[in-house]
Design a protein around this motif. Sequence first.
Motif, short mmCIF file in Angstrom:
data_model
loop_
_atom_site.label_atom_id
_atom_site.label_comp_id
_atom_site.label_asym_id
_atom_site.label_seq_id
_atom_site.Cartn_x
_atom_site.Cartn_y
_atom_site.Cartn_z
N LEU A 81 27.36 -28.91 11.63
CA LEU A 81 26.46 -28.45 10.58
C LEU A 81 26.70 -29.16 9.25
O LEU A 81 25.76 -29.63 8.60
CB LEU A 81 26.61 -26.94 10.37
CG LEU A 81 25.93 -26.01 11.37
CD1 LEU A 81 26.19 -24.57 10.98
CD2 LEU A 81 24.44 -26.28 11.42
N GLY A 82 27.95 -29.22 8.82
CA GLY A 82 28.25 -29.64 7.45
C GLY A 82 28.75 -31.04 7.25
O GLY A 82 28.86 -31.50 6.12
N GLY A 83 29.10 -31.77 8.33
CA GLY A 83 29.58 -33.13 8.19
C GLY A 83 30.94 -33.22 7.52
O GLY A 83 31.72 -32.26 7.51
N LEU A 84 31.22 -34.38 6.91
CA LEU A 84 32.55 -34.63 6.35
C LEU A 84 32.89 -33.68 5.21
O LEU A 84 34.03 -33.24 5.07
CB LEU A 84 32.66 -36.08 5.87
CG LEU A 84 34.05 -36.44 5.34
CD1 LEU A 84 35.05 -36.53 6.49
CD2 LEU A 84 34.03 -37.75 4.57
N LYS A 85 31.91 -33.34 4.37
CA LYS A 85 32.21 -32.44 3.25
C LYS A 85 32.68 -31.08 3.75
O LYS A 85 33.62 -30.49 3.20
CB LYS A 85 30.98 -32.28 2.35
CG LYS A 85 30.70 -33.49 1.47
CD LYS A 85 29.60 -33.22 0.47
CE LYS A 85 29.41 -34.42 -0.46
NZ LYS A 85 28.32 -34.19 -1.44
N ALA A 86 32.06 -30.58 4.81
CA ALA A 86 32.50 -29.30 5.39
C ALA A 86 33.90 -29.43 5.95
O ALA A 86 34.73 -28.54 5.79
CB ALA A 86 31.52 -28.86 6.47
N VAL A 87 34.17 -30.56 6.62
CA VAL A 87 35.50 -30.78 7.19
C VAL A 87 36.56 -30.79 6.10
O VAL A 87 37.60 -30.14 6.21
CB VAL A 87 35.53 -32.12 7.98
CG1 VAL A 87 36.96 -32.47 8.39
CG2 VAL A 87 34.63 -32.03 9.21
N VAL A 88 36.31 -31.53 5.02
CA VAL A 88 37.29 -31.67 3.94
C VAL A 88 37.56 -30.33 3.26
O VAL A 88 38.72 -29.93 3.06
CB VAL A 88 36.83 -32.72 2.92
CG1 VAL A 88 37.69 -32.67 1.65
CG2 VAL A 88 36.88 -34.12 3.52
N TRP A 89 36.52 -29.61 2.89
CA TRP A 89 36.72 -28.34 2.18
C TRP A 89 37.28 -27.25 3.10
O TRP A 89 38.07 -26.40 2.65
CB TRP A 89 35.41 -27.88 1.53
CG TRP A 89 35.12 -28.64 0.27
CD1 TRP A 89 34.23 -29.65 0.10
CD2 TRP A 89 35.78 -28.46 -0.99
NE1 TRP A 89 34.28 -30.12 -1.20
CE2 TRP A 89 35.20 -29.41 -1.89
CE3 TRP A 89 36.77 -27.61 -1.46
CZ2 TRP A 89 35.61 -29.51 -3.22
CZ3 TRP A 89 37.18 -27.71 -2.79
CH2 TRP A 89 36.59 -28.65 -3.65
N THR A 90 36.91 -27.27 4.36
CA THR A 90 37.51 -26.32 5.30
C THR A 90 38.99 -26.63 5.49
O THR A 90 39.83 -25.72 5.56
CB THR A 90 36.78 -26.37 6.66
OG1 THR A 90 35.39 -26.19 6.46
CG2 THR A 90 37.30 -25.28 7.59
#
Length: 619
Positions: free
Chosen positions: A175-184
């Motif tokens: 769903l969120g791509g790299l930004k979701a990965v980094v912030w998660t």
Amino acid sequence: MEVKNFEVWDYVVFAALFVISSGIGVFFAIRERKKATSREFLVGGRQMTFGPVALSLTASFMSAVTVLGTPAEVYRFGASFIIFFIAYAFVIIFTSELFLPVFYRSGITSTYEYLQLRFNKPVRYAATAIYILQTILYTGVVVYAPALALNQVTGFDLWGSVFATGIVCTFYCTLGGLKAVVWTDAFQMVVMTVGFLTVLIQGSADAGGLHNVLEQSANGSRLNIFDFDVDPLRRHTFWTISVGGTFTWLGIYGVNQSTIQRCISCKTEKHAKLALYFNLLGLWVILACAVFSGLIMYSHFKDCDPWTSGIISAPDQLMPYFVMELFATMPGLPGLFVACAFSGTLSTVAASINALATVTFEDFVKSCFPHLSDKLSTWISKGLCLLFGVICTSMAVAASLLGSVVQAALSIHGMCGGPMLGLFSLGILFPFVNWKGALGGLLTGIILSFWVAIGALIYPAPTSKTWPLPLSTDQCVPSNVTESVPPLLSSRPAIAETWYALSYLYYSAVGCLGCMAAGVIISFATGHQKGKDIQPLLIRPVCNLFCFWSKKYKTLCWCGVQHDSGTEQENLENGSTWKQGAESVLRNGLRRESLVHVPDYDPKDKNYDNMALEKITHF
């Protein structure tokens, strides 16, 4: 063993981790829905700052393998694991000063694009295939480890836990791509730290203070840290950890797509380097927590080892069993620890899925279909995340057969990461190496590292090199005690006592050095590459550090590469790239005239604004 069940508050704490992680993915999917480009999805639009990237890097590589495996290693083999402090420092310095500048200034998305720019397509495709294999195998290990922990402490179905992990990771990554990965990852890093701190605080109090923990550990020979024996067959010594560990982790950090992808997502090269150095602090903190957790666990079980007494069936179950005993009267805290273990896994698996999707899209899909629209590219990227999520989750089945999670994880990285490190080192450090040397070196490194690792799996090392420190069962119930004896080593070939007995931390060094040696020899045998035909931004002139007093010797060491010639030198100093027209370059080969200035480039901060990125992307 008797399974101790979760209380209601344990489930609440544990479930909160999954809900918040998934929520971050949904948040970025909604927030970034108007920026539907593959660049935005895969590298965050290259506008990330160093803080969340640093936390993300730490969380990704300090996985459940660290949370569960490292304390068990310290419990069984002693605190020499703390020497990884030295290895981590060298790794971060080499990565930030040697590899990162080349990748960042090249404007690439996949690290393997570099190999095509430096050598050719076959080298790029071979390296990409090896990376995909390595990452899928490693991800299987880190998915299986916390599922095993949850199974042992709660009675949850083992494979149900595995698939729950895979589903959640795939969900927020897709769903969120790299930004979701980094912030998660940043959120999960906080959870990991808090989980470790609760174990350290309560465990120390239970043992009567940190002084008692250290005294009992010393009495049990767990604090004999600095063993300077140079024997490469010894499992853990100062040299195997500091030297072998540096090679192993440099393969993980220096040239690994998962690491470099997040570094090049930073808005400036300075932010990328800061992310690495702040990440080093995080690595040190997590390592210290894991080592002290192992010592506290030894202090708790010094008179009745649950592994040799048969209470648990594998060393990797030590930490969850200890936590359930430690927090037996504190509902919620066992759930926090299991959330800590799962945080490491979620961050690692999500980063791996995102990196696998990136290299597959950049190295295979775009090569075959170079004119895809932004919308279709994004959907293909999401589809790849979903596909690799399923594959990585399925690989956990194989991980259940590999034994110690720490040794299994680092062995996989050593077998594949070492030759890859050697390949990129040939390209960045040795201008005269040609594509034949690169391909031949990679093949040689793979053969050597797989040979020693598979041989060690078939013929385990002699017990004198690997047998754990003494463990007591004096105060255990006699009927539960099972005698732990070394495995019988009959009918072993002579090579099993030497080559196959090599410490697993040296697998990466074997692959790397073998690749580099073969690459240099093959290049000279087949006609070395001419330096004048190589773009300066593809080479890191480290010889400048040693020949700074003499321009003559510096020029000689450049091997013909024009590091001081006009435009090239200016671009090297400013960090400019030739990303404009990069698609045609990667299809047709890099030409001297393709090195151009990019509009809207800021030489002071070494970055590009969003308008420049859009122009480059739509070139």
